[in-house]
Design an enzyme around this catalytic site. Structure first.
Site, PDB file in Angstrom:
ATOM      1  N   GLN A   1      44.914  77.031  13.960  1.00 15.91           N
ATOM      2  CA  GLN A   1      43.730  76.676  13.173  1.00 15.91           C
ATOM      3  C   GLN A   1      42.543  77.585  13.489  1.00 15.91           C
ATOM      4  O   GLN A   1      41.778  77.928  12.616  1.00 15.91           O
ATOM      5  CB  GLN A   1      43.335  75.215  13.429  1.00 15.91           C
ATOM      6  CG  GLN A   1      42.090  74.791  12.644  1.00 15.91           C
ATOM      7  CD  GLN A   1      41.831  73.304  12.754  1.00 15.91           C
ATOM      8  OE1 GLN A   1      42.746  72.503  12.839  1.00 15.91           O
ATOM      9  NE2 GLN A   1      40.557  72.928  12.753  1.00 15.91           N
TER      10      GLN A   1
ATOM     11  N   ASP B   1      47.546  67.130  20.710  1.00 17.47           N
ATOM     12  CA  ASP B   1      48.362  67.493  19.550  1.00 17.47           C
ATOM     13  C   ASP B   1      48.770  66.224  18.814  1.00 17.47           C
ATOM     14  O   ASP B   1      49.639  65.481  19.276  1.00 17.47           O
ATOM     15  CB  ASP B   1      49.599  68.262  20.023  1.00 17.47           C
ATOM     16  CG  ASP B   1      50.448  68.795  18.875  1.00 17.47           C
ATOM     17  OD1 ASP B   1      50.223  68.372  17.717  1.00 17.47           O
ATOM     18  OD2 ASP B   1      51.337  69.622  19.129  1.00 17.47           O
ATOM     19  N   GLY B   2      48.149  65.988  17.673  1.00 18.82           N
ATOM     20  CA  GLY B   2      48.410  64.762  16.929  1.00 18.82           C
ATOM     21  C   GLY B   2      49.840  64.615  16.471  1.00 18.82           C
ATOM     22  O   GLY B   2      50.313  63.496  16.236  1.00 18.82           O
TER      23      GLY B   2
ATOM     24  N   SER C   1      38.238  64.568   4.637  1.00 16.82           N
ATOM     25  CA  SER C   1      38.915  64.322   3.363  1.00 16.82           C
ATOM     26  C   SER C   1      37.978  63.693   2.338  1.00 16.82           C
ATOM     27  O   SER C   1      36.948  63.099   2.684  1.00 16.82           O
ATOM     28  CB  SER C   1      40.114  63.398   3.578  1.00 16.82           C
ATOM     29  OG  SER C   1      41.081  64.006   4.405  1.00 16.82           O
TER      30      SER C   1
ATOM     31  N   ALA D   1      37.898  73.070   9.692  1.00 14.86           N
ATOM     32  CA  ALA D   1      38.410  71.730   9.384  1.00 14.86           C
ATOM     33  C   ALA D   1      37.567  71.097   8.282  1.00 14.86           C
ATOM     34  O   ALA D   1      36.452  71.542   7.992  1.00 14.86           O
ATOM     35  CB  ALA D   1      38.371  70.851  10.633  1.00 14.86           C
ATOM     36  N   THR D   2      38.119  70.050   7.673  1.00 15.98           N
ATOM     37  CA  THR D   2      37.401  69.333   6.620  1.00 15.98           C
ATOM     38  C   THR D   2      37.480  67.836   6.853  1.00 15.98           C
ATOM     39  O   THR D   2      38.339  67.342   7.585  1.00 15.98           O
ATOM     40  CB  THR D   2      37.997  69.621   5.223  1.00 15.98           C
ATOM     41  OG1 THR D   2      39.362  69.171   5.207  1.00 15.98           O
ATOM     42  CG2 THR D   2      37.947  71.104   4.889  1.00 15.98           C
TER      43      THR D   2
ATOM     44  N   SER E   1      35.705  64.449  12.189  1.00 11.51           N
ATOM     45  CA  SER E   1      34.331  64.088  12.546  1.00 11.51           C
ATOM     46  C   SER E   1      34.182  62.612  12.894  1.00 11.51           C
ATOM     47  O   SER E   1      33.085  62.148  13.202  1.00 11.51           O
ATOM     48  CB  SER E   1      33.369  64.450  11.410  1.00 11.51           C
ATOM     49  OG  SER E   1      33.684  63.721  10.236  1.00 11.51           O
TER      50      SER E   1
ATOM     51  N   GLU F   1      42.536  64.473  18.078  1.00 11.26           N
ATOM     52  CA  GLU F   1      42.101  65.701  17.408  1.00 11.26           C
ATOM     53  C   GLU F   1      42.362  66.869  18.357  1.00 11.26           C
ATOM     54  O   GLU F   1      42.017  66.795  19.536  1.00 11.26           O
ATOM     55  CB  GLU F   1      40.611  65.585  17.063  1.00 11.26           C
ATOM     56  CG  GLU F   1      39.950  66.833  16.568  1.00 11.26           C
ATOM     57  CD  GLU F   1      40.578  67.371  15.289  1.00 11.26           C
ATOM     58  OE1 GLU F   1      40.987  68.556  15.306  1.00 11.26           O
ATOM     59  OE2 GLU F   1      40.680  66.632  14.306  1.00 11.26           O
ATOM     60  N   HIS F   2      42.990  67.953  17.860  1.00  7.39           N
ATOM     61  CA  HIS F   2      43.317  69.052  18.772  1.00  7.39           C
ATOM     62  C   HIS F   2      42.155  70.006  19.019  1.00  7.39           C
ATOM     63  O   HIS F   2      42.246  70.864  19.879  1.00  7.39           O
ATOM     64  CB  HIS F   2      44.565  69.805  18.315  1.00  7.39           C
ATOM     65  CG  HIS F   2      44.468  70.448  16.971  1.00  7.39           C
ATOM     66  ND1 HIS F   2      45.482  70.396  16.051  1.00  7.39           N
ATOM     67  CD2 HIS F   2      43.490  71.163  16.390  1.00  7.39           C
ATOM     68  CE1 HIS F   2      45.138  71.052  14.967  1.00  7.39           C
ATOM     69  NE2 HIS F   2      43.931  71.530  15.151  1.00  7.39           N
TER      70      HIS F   2
END
Length: 226
Positions: free
Chosen positions: A221, A142-143, A60, A57-58, A89, A110-111
């Site tokens: 993911q 699950d968003g 943005s 994950a990142t 985060s 957040e999943h």
């Protein structure tokens, strides 16, 4: 001008974002100034670029966070209810909470359970009171399905690209509410979209073309990283 907005400190980064007209909102400026991005990513936190936060994950780029807060400024008001999908985060969740104030609520969903725990630790560094008071609520899920328990939401931010606008999210948008979401078209290109609910109807507007990681499931993911 976003690529020129990097700084050597959180203050310099935010000042550069405003100087380069990435956002105009005083409320967004104050929120980003009050939330040190260095608490939420270990690598190059003040560079105006996405950074990896683990678990594939990142976080943005700051200019995209600034833009999202700017577009949501009139919906992230005192006492508002907001949802941050793909909260990662925890950085933008806290910025949104700064804007809605202590009487508002921001749900970060957040999943990746590991990222939920990471975001809690990050927030506890300097904003523990938000978690203790319920000003910020972090959930694993699950968003794409939103979080109906706390709906409706005056503001929704989605931090990853969806293939189409998830109906669950528009259903959970309050009357007069706004969602900012990157959407991937059939050609693979992505658009940052403004979704407004007016008189019960959904109005869509493309703001700009963007590149985000996809909004996906935990299994997709993380399946290749176990």
């Amino acid at each position: 001008m976003a690529w020129r907005s990097s700084g050597t400190s959180n203050k310099e980064l935010v000042e550069n974002l405003r100087k380069n007209h990435v956002f105009a909102s005083q409320k967004a400026y104050d929120a980003m100034l009050a939330v040190d991005r260095g608490d939420f990513t270990r690598s190059d936190p003040y560079q105006d670029a996405p950074q990896r936060i683990g678990y594939n994950a990142t976080i943005s780029a700051p200019h995209m966070h600034a833009a999202a807060l700017d577009y949501l400024q009139n919906h992230l008001v005192a006492g508002a209810n907001a949802l941050d999908v793909g909260s990662g985060s925890g950085y933008l969740t806290v910025c949104m909470a700064k804007m809605v104030g202590s009487t508002g609520t921001v749900v970060g969903i957040e999943h990746m359970g590991e990222l939920v725990e990471l975001s809690k630790k990050n927030i506890e560094k300097h904003h523990k009171e938000m978690l203790d008071s319920g000003n910020v609520v972090l959930v694993e899920g699950d968003g794409r399905q939103g979080f109906a328990e706390k709906a409706p939401y005056n503001a929704i931010h989605v931090g990853a690209a969806a293939k189409g606008v998830p109906k669950a999210l528009t259903d959970q948008l309050a009357e007069g509410g706004r969602m900012m979401i990157p959407v991937e078209g059939e050609d693979g290109n992505q658009e940052f979209m403004q979704i407004d609910k007016i008189d019960g109807k959904i109005e869509k507007k493309t703001v700009e073309h963007v590149i985000y990681v996809p909004l996906t499931s935990r299994d997709k993911q993380w399946s290749g990283h176990r």
